[in-house]
Write a protein that holds these residues in place. Structure first.
Motif, short mmCIF file in Angstrom:
data_model
loop_
_atom_site.label_atom_id
_atom_site.label_comp_id
_atom_site.label_asym_id
_atom_site.label_seq_id
_atom_site.Cartn_x
_atom_site.Cartn_y
_atom_site.Cartn_z
N GLU A 22 -25.30 7.07 47.92
CA GLU A 22 -24.33 7.33 48.98
C GLU A 22 -23.23 8.25 48.47
OE1 GLU A 22 -22.14 4.71 52.41
OE2 GLU A 22 -22.72 3.75 50.54
N ASP A 25 -20.28 10.42 53.87
CA ASP A 25 -21.06 10.14 55.08
C ASP A 25 -22.46 10.74 54.98
OD1 ASP A 25 -20.27 12.75 55.26
OD2 ASP A 25 -19.70 12.65 57.37
N GLU A 26 -23.00 10.78 53.75
CA GLU A 26 -24.34 11.29 53.53
C GLU A 26 -25.08 10.44 52.50
OE1 GLU A 26 -23.86 16.05 54.24
OE2 GLU A 26 -23.37 15.31 52.24
N ILE A 28 -27.94 11.02 49.51
CA ILE A 28 -28.52 12.09 48.73
C ILE A 28 -29.73 11.58 47.97
CG2 ILE A 28 -28.07 13.76 46.88
CD1 ILE A 28 -25.09 13.56 47.66
N VAL A 39 -30.48 15.92 51.68
CA VAL A 39 -29.28 15.15 51.96
C VAL A 39 -29.36 14.72 53.42
CG1 VAL A 39 -26.77 15.22 52.05
CG2 VAL A 39 -27.98 16.53 50.30
N TYR A 40 -29.27 13.41 53.64
CA TYR A 40 -29.42 12.83 54.97
C TYR A 40 -28.06 12.40 55.52
CZ TYR A 40 -34.28 12.72 53.57
OH TYR A 40 -35.53 13.08 53.13
N PRO A 41 -27.79 12.64 56.79
CA PRO A 41 -26.50 12.23 57.36
C PRO A 41 -26.47 10.73 57.66
CG PRO A 41 -27.85 13.25 59.06
CD PRO A 41 -28.61 13.37 57.76
N ARG A 43 -24.54 8.59 60.49
CA ARG A 43 -23.75 8.74 61.72
C ARG A 43 -23.39 7.37 62.27
NH1 ARG A 43 -27.97 12.95 63.60
NH2 ARG A 43 -27.26 14.79 62.47
N ALA A 54 -32.21 16.45 57.88
CA ALA A 54 -31.66 16.60 56.53
C ALA A 54 -31.39 18.06 56.22
CB ALA A 54 -32.64 16.02 55.52
N SER A 57 -29.43 19.98 49.27
CA SER A 57 -28.23 19.77 48.48
C SER A 57 -27.78 21.11 47.89
CB SER A 57 -28.51 18.78 47.35
OG SER A 57 -27.39 18.68 46.52
#
Length: 59
Positions: A22, A25-26, A28, A39-41, A43, A54, A57
């Motif tokens: 973590e 707010d992403e 990795i 890299v995933y958000p 929400r 995604a 990076s």
């Protein structure tokens, strides 16, 4: 909002199955595969683990 520790332990990158870490707010991907590095958000406290959502990076 940080994710629960138990949730982060079971999540994995959908592309290469490596663990995620973590960062704000992403999430990795920690995989060693140079082809991944996604890299995933996150929400509203919900991880969006879709490869289409995604980005790569910049590290």
């Amino acid at each position: 909002m940080p994710l629960e520790a138990g949730l982060l332990e079971i999540l994995a990158c959908p592309a290469c199955h490596a663990p995620l870490r973590e960062a704000g707010d992403e999430l990795i991907c920690t995989g060693e595969t140079p082809a991944c590095g996604l890299v995933y958000p996150v929400r509203d406290g919900i991880p969006v683990l879709l490869v289409d959502e995604a980005h790569r990076s910049t590290d």
